[in-house]
Design a protein around this motif. Structure first.
Motif, mmCIF file in Angstrom:
data_model
loop_
_atom_site.group_PDB
_atom_site.id
_atom_site.type_symbol
_atom_site.label_atom_id
_atom_site.label_comp_id
_atom_site.label_asym_id
_atom_site.label_seq_id
_atom_site.Cartn_x
_atom_site.Cartn_y
_atom_site.Cartn_z
ATOM 1 N N ALA A 135 0.849 -1.210 0.000
ATOM 2 C CA ALA A 135 0.000 0.000 0.000
ATOM 3 C C ALA A 135 0.879 1.254 0.000
ATOM 4 O O ALA A 135 0.605 2.222 -0.723
ATOM 5 C CB ALA A 135 -0.928 -0.016 1.208
ATOM 6 N N ALA A 136 1.948 1.219 0.804
ATOM 7 C CA ALA A 136 2.865 2.366 0.835
ATOM 8 C C ALA A 136 3.568 2.495 -0.525
ATOM 9 O O ALA A 136 3.809 3.609 -1.025
ATOM 10 C CB ALA A 136 3.886 2.194 1.950
ATOM 11 N N GLY A 137 3.868 1.332 -1.142
ATOM 12 C CA GLY A 137 4.500 1.349 -2.468
ATOM 13 C C GLY A 137 3.606 1.999 -3.507
ATOM 14 O O GLY A 137 4.095 2.706 -4.396
ATOM 15 N N ALA A 138 2.295 1.767 -3.401
ATOM 16 C CA ALA A 138 1.359 2.375 -4.353
ATOM 17 C C ALA A 138 1.427 3.904 -4.268
ATOM 18 O O ALA A 138 1.435 4.604 -5.290
ATOM 19 C CB ALA A 138 -0.067 1.894 -4.065
ATOM 20 N N VAL A 139 1.505 4.421 -3.030
ATOM 21 C CA VAL A 139 1.603 5.881 -2.852
ATOM 22 C C VAL A 139 2.927 6.382 -3.426
ATOM 23 O O VAL A 139 2.969 7.430 -4.094
ATOM 24 C CB VAL A 139 1.490 6.264 -1.353
ATOM 25 N N LEU A 140 4.001 5.607 -3.178
ATOM 26 C CA LEU A 140 5.321 6.023 -3.665
ATOM 27 C C LEU A 140 5.353 6.084 -5.196
ATOM 28 O O LEU A 140 5.830 7.070 -5.787
ATOM 29 C CB LEU A 140 6.390 5.056 -3.147
ATOM 30 N N VAL A 141 4.825 5.026 -5.851
ATOM 31 C CA VAL A 141 4.833 4.985 -7.316
ATOM 32 C C VAL A 141 4.029 6.174 -7.880
ATOM 33 O O VAL A 141 4.489 6.870 -8.803
ATOM 34 C CB VAL A 141 4.244 3.648 -7.828
ATOM 35 N N ALA A 142 2.847 6.412 -7.305
ATOM 36 C CA ALA A 142 2.010 7.532 -7.781
ATOM 37 C C ALA A 142 2.725 8.868 -7.553
ATOM 38 O O ALA A 142 2.667 9.765 -8.401
ATOM 39 C CB ALA A 142 0.658 7.514 -7.074
ATOM 40 N N SER A 143 3.421 8.995 -6.403
ATOM 41 C CA SER A 143 4.113 10.258 -6.106
ATOM 42 C C SER A 143 5.256 10.500 -7.091
ATOM 43 O O SER A 143 5.444 11.634 -7.578
ATOM 44 C CB SER A 143 4.690 10.234 -4.682
ATOM 45 N N LEU A 144 6.011 9.436 -7.419
ATOM 46 C CA LEU A 144 7.125 9.596 -8.367
ATOM 47 C C LEU A 144 6.601 9.970 -9.756
ATOM 48 O O LEU A 144 7.162 10.851 -10.434
ATOM 49 C CB LEU A 144 7.971 8.313 -8.429
ATOM 50 N N CYS A 145 5.511 9.309 -10.174
ATOM 51 C CA CYS A 145 4.925 9.640 -11.482
ATOM 52 C C CYS A 145 4.387 11.072 -11.483
ATOM 53 O O CYS A 145 4.478 11.783 -12.488
ATOM 54 C CB CYS A 145 3.809 8.653 -11.835
ATOM 55 N N THR A 146 3.831 11.495 -10.335
ATOM 56 C CA THR A 146 3.312 12.864 -10.231
ATOM 57 C C THR A 146 4.453 13.880 -10.354
ATOM 58 O O THR A 146 4.292 14.931 -10.974
ATOM 59 C CB THR A 146 2.556 13.037 -8.896
ATOM 60 N N LEU A 147 5.606 13.532 -9.769
ATOM 61 C CA LEU A 147 6.769 14.414 -9.902
ATOM 62 C C LEU A 147 7.158 14.558 -11.373
ATOM 63 O O LEU A 147 7.474 15.661 -11.849
ATOM 64 C CB LEU A 147 7.955 13.840 -9.116
ATOM 65 N N LEU A 148 7.117 13.423 -12.110
ATOM 66 C CA LEU A 148 7.446 13.458 -13.539
ATOM 67 C C LEU A 148 6.440 14.313 -14.308
ATOM 68 O O LEU A 148 6.809 15.128 -15.160
ATOM 69 C CB LEU A 148 7.455 12.030 -14.109
ATOM 70 N N VAL A 149 5.141 14.109 -14.010
ATOM 71 C CA VAL A 149 4.099 14.902 -14.676
ATOM 72 C C VAL A 149 4.339 16.396 -14.411
ATOM 73 O O VAL A 149 4.271 17.232 -15.322
ATOM 74 C CB VAL A 149 2.686 14.491 -14.182
ATOM 75 N N GLY A 150 4.656 16.712 -13.138
ATOM 76 C CA GLY A 150 4.910 18.112 -12.781
ATOM 77 C C GLY A 150 6.096 18.675 -13.550
ATOM 78 O O GLY A 150 6.044 19.802 -14.055
ATOM 79 N N ALA A 151 7.161 17.870 -13.657
ATOM 80 C CA ALA A 151 8.359 18.351 -14.363
ATOM 81 C C ALA A 151 8.048 18.583 -15.842
ATOM 82 O O ALA A 151 8.461 19.605 -16.423
ATOM 83 C CB ALA A 151 9.484 17.332 -14.213
ATOM 84 N N VAL A 152 7.293 17.653 -16.452
ATOM 85 C CA VAL A 152 6.989 17.763 -17.891
ATOM 86 C C VAL A 152 6.033 18.929 -18.164
ATOM 87 O O VAL A 152 6.209 19.692 -19.123
ATOM 88 C CB VAL A 152 6.373 16.429 -18.405
ATOM 89 N N GLU A 153 5.023 19.068 -17.293
ATOM 90 C CA GLU A 153 3.993 20.092 -17.537
ATOM 91 C C GLU A 153 4.426 21.498 -17.110
ATOM 92 O O GLU A 153 4.081 22.480 -17.752
ATOM 93 C CB GLU A 153 2.692 19.727 -16.797
ATOM 94 N N LEU A 154 5.156 21.562 -15.983
ATOM 95 C CA LEU A 154 5.477 22.889 -15.425
ATOM 96 C C LEU A 154 6.892 23.349 -15.766
ATOM 97 O O LEU A 154 7.159 24.554 -15.771
ATOM 98 C CB LEU A 154 5.304 22.874 -13.898
ATOM 99 N N GLY A 155 7.789 22.381 -16.060
ATOM 100 C CA GLY A 155 9.181 22.748 -16.345
ATOM 101 C C GLY A 155 9.326 23.748 -17.489
ATOM 102 O O GLY A 155 9.810 24.880 -17.269
ATOM 103 N N PRO A 156 8.871 23.374 -18.719
ATOM 104 C CA PRO A 156 9.069 24.281 -19.861
ATOM 105 C C PRO A 156 8.488 25.685 -19.682
ATOM 106 O O PRO A 156 9.186 26.682 -19.913
ATOM 107 C CB PRO A 156 8.407 23.518 -21.016
ATOM 108 N N PRO A 157 7.193 25.800 -19.234
ATOM 109 C CA PRO A 157 6.683 27.173 -19.052
ATOM 110 C C PRO A 157 7.409 27.937 -17.949
ATOM 111 O O PRO A 157 7.539 29.176 -18.036
ATOM 112 C CB PRO A 157 5.201 26.980 -18.698
ATOM 113 N N LEU A 158 7.927 27.202 -16.934
ATOM 114 C CA LEU A 158 8.662 27.886 -15.864
ATOM 115 C C LEU A 158 9.985 28.440 -16.403
ATOM 116 O O LEU A 158 10.344 29.598 -16.143
ATOM 117 C CB LEU A 158 8.911 26.917 -14.700
ATOM 118 N N TRP A 159 10.679 27.614 -17.208
ATOM 119 C CA TRP A 159 11.945 28.095 -17.789
ATOM 120 C C TRP A 159 11.674 29.315 -18.654
ATOM 121 O O TRP A 159 12.405 30.313 -18.611
ATOM 122 C CB TRP A 159 12.628 27.025 -18.665
#
Ligand SMILES: Nc1ncnc2c1ncn2[C@@H]1O[C@H](COP(=O)(O)OP(=O)(O)OP(=O)(O)O)[C@@H](O)[C@H]1O
Length: 117
Positions: A88-112
């Protein structure tokens, strides 16, 4: 309609309980709000950000529910209980890591671009 409102009340009580008792849930809510604020500021696509935040918070609530139920049903230690909690903790970890990737892809370019980099 009355039944639905009753169920919504129980669900909100569950969210409030997680907020009171789970420091990780509070951290994830705050980080989610920060990501949302950045998304609005940068005019980034909201659906992937909202879905990712919802996935992490939803899985954290399920993790909390599972922990509470397992502790009540089997107060003693058992390898199967440990494996269930780890998964169960692993499920949260996997979702959190993927969310970090989504954030980097979606917010990185416009932030730069905003920072002129
Ligand atoms: N009854 C148990 N039997 C065997 N191992 C357990 C048991 N309870 C917990 N563990 C092990 O300890 C880890 C931490 O469990 P715990 O219930 O303290 O959750 P936690 O990750 O600290 O969550 P929280 O801080 O939200 O309560 C589990 O992931 C599991 O590996």
């Amino acid at each position: 309609m009355r039944r639905w409102l009753l169920s919504a009340g129980f669900a909100l009580r569950g969210v409030a309980h997680a907020w009171r008792t789970q420091p990780n849930f509070r951290i994830e809510v705050v980080l989610g709000l920060i990501a949302l604020a950045f998304s609005l500021w940068l005019h980034a696509a909201l659906p992937p950000i909202l879905l990712s935040i919802g996935l992490v918070l939803g899985l954290e609530l399920l993790n909390t529910a599972l922990e509470a139920a397992l502790d009540q049903l089997h107060p003693g230690r058992h390898p199967a209980i440990g494996a269930a909690k780890d998964a169960a903790a692993g499920a949260v970890l996997v979702a959190s890591l993927c969310t970090l990737l989504v954030g980097a892809v979606e917010l990185g370019p416009p932030l730069w671009a905003k920072l002129g980099l």
